[in-house]
Design a protein around this motif. Sequence first.
Motif, short mmCIF file in Angstrom:
data_model
loop_
_atom_site.label_atom_id
_atom_site.label_comp_id
_atom_site.label_asym_id
_atom_site.label_seq_id
_atom_site.Cartn_x
_atom_site.Cartn_y
_atom_site.Cartn_z
N GLN A 30 -45.93 -40.26 -51.46
CA GLN A 30 -45.58 -41.03 -52.66
C GLN A 30 -44.17 -40.67 -53.12
O GLN A 30 -43.42 -41.54 -53.58
CB GLN A 30 -46.59 -40.76 -53.77
N TYR A 31 -43.82 -39.39 -52.98
CA TYR A 31 -42.47 -38.95 -53.35
C TYR A 31 -41.43 -39.68 -52.49
O TYR A 31 -40.41 -40.17 -52.99
CB TYR A 31 -42.35 -37.44 -53.17
N ASN A 44 -41.28 -43.32 -53.50
CA ASN A 44 -40.65 -43.55 -54.81
C ASN A 44 -39.15 -43.32 -54.80
O ASN A 44 -38.49 -43.56 -55.81
CB ASN A 44 -41.29 -42.64 -55.87
N HIS A 45 -38.62 -42.83 -53.68
CA HIS A 45 -37.17 -42.61 -53.56
C HIS A 45 -36.66 -43.49 -52.42
O HIS A 45 -36.86 -43.17 -51.25
CB HIS A 45 -36.86 -41.14 -53.29
#
Length: 414
Positions: free
Chosen positions: A219-220, A223-224
């Motif tokens: 997810q990190y 999200n970037h």
Amino acid sequence: MNTVEYKLKENWFKNIILFLSSQTISLFGSAVIQYALMWHITLMTESGKMMTLYIICGFIPTFLLSPVAGVWADRYNRKMLIILADGMIAIATLILAILFLMGYDAIWLLFVMAAVRAFGTGIQTPAVGAILPQIVPKDKLTKVNGANGSIQAVIMFVSPMVSAALLGLTSIEVIFFMDVITAAIAIFTLLVFLKVPLHEKATEKQTTSYFSDFKQGLQYVNNHSFLKEFFLFFAVFFVLMAPAAFLTPLQVTRSFGGGEWKLAAIECAFSIGMMVGGVIIGTWGGFENKIKTLGFASLIMGICTVALGIVPVFWIYLSFMALFGVAMPIFNTPANVLLQEKVEDDYLGRVFGVMGMISTSMMPIGMLIFGPIADFIKIEWLLLGTGIFTIILAIFLWQNKTLIEAGKPLLKEV
């Protein structure tokens, strides 16, 4: 920054010398035994299928473990993970040496050994990538990663010669024991002399599952946007590099002939180029924007790949192989530093785990595509085509606004 971290960064040069020294000793022993195992299997079986099986055993565990190892590198003491990986490999090698001395020298034991070593590498790689920013100030990361690249290139150059000499002078069991000794020295150096404080997440009580942590890592990345596009670039790049990485020895055999010395010559030229490239990136530091440095190195490798497909003279071929080697650290160093600078420390291990999955899977996937084709189409045509696409990929990288923005240098702390 707490007092321990401040003192660590103040003594960063001493600490990085200790860390790189331990890793150099460990990597040298591993490289020597890696060649020894490969050549021992070759001499004992003279079977291409056996070599293929050995190679598969040597990369699948790393690929499968990378996501879990990335979580471990964020959850636990990274220094101890590195020590654990080295220790596990050393114990397995010691057991193998004893079994061989007792006369149990079945070939399947070497496949198991390859898998154990790949398992250890899978644990170690994200931990090493994530621990460097704990030791080194961010403005020194490029120089340190460049120096590390040069060290690895020297090992790549020296270890085949040392392994060949040892195989001629002594038994495979002695080489096993040598690997155990180098691992023990590396572990002792890290354990006794290098003090690294726990990163923040490792000091917290873990309340989530491994899968949950890995999912958070994905997810990190999701999200970037710069990480998504960065990893997409890497995936395509590694697929395109497969012919240059794996098919050039076969090309040299088919097109230039001349036996083993020419195969050794291309390995030496590439390794010497990597040494030079490591020195260049370590002293130059690259362009201010790391993505521009990455694109520049990609362009050089694309041009070299095209050249390897069209040059008719072996000595010119060697020159382009050396230039290819020069470009490798100029490519790898800013890629690692970009992640070390831009990714939050609590997620760094998992992000390096994702990068490990890509790097260990995309080239084999590339070989599944290009390997069978090489039996029907000249390797020169494959190199020409993948080289042109790599050049186009480098141009797209320079035009990518998201990645160019991410590649800008950090503001210096006052």
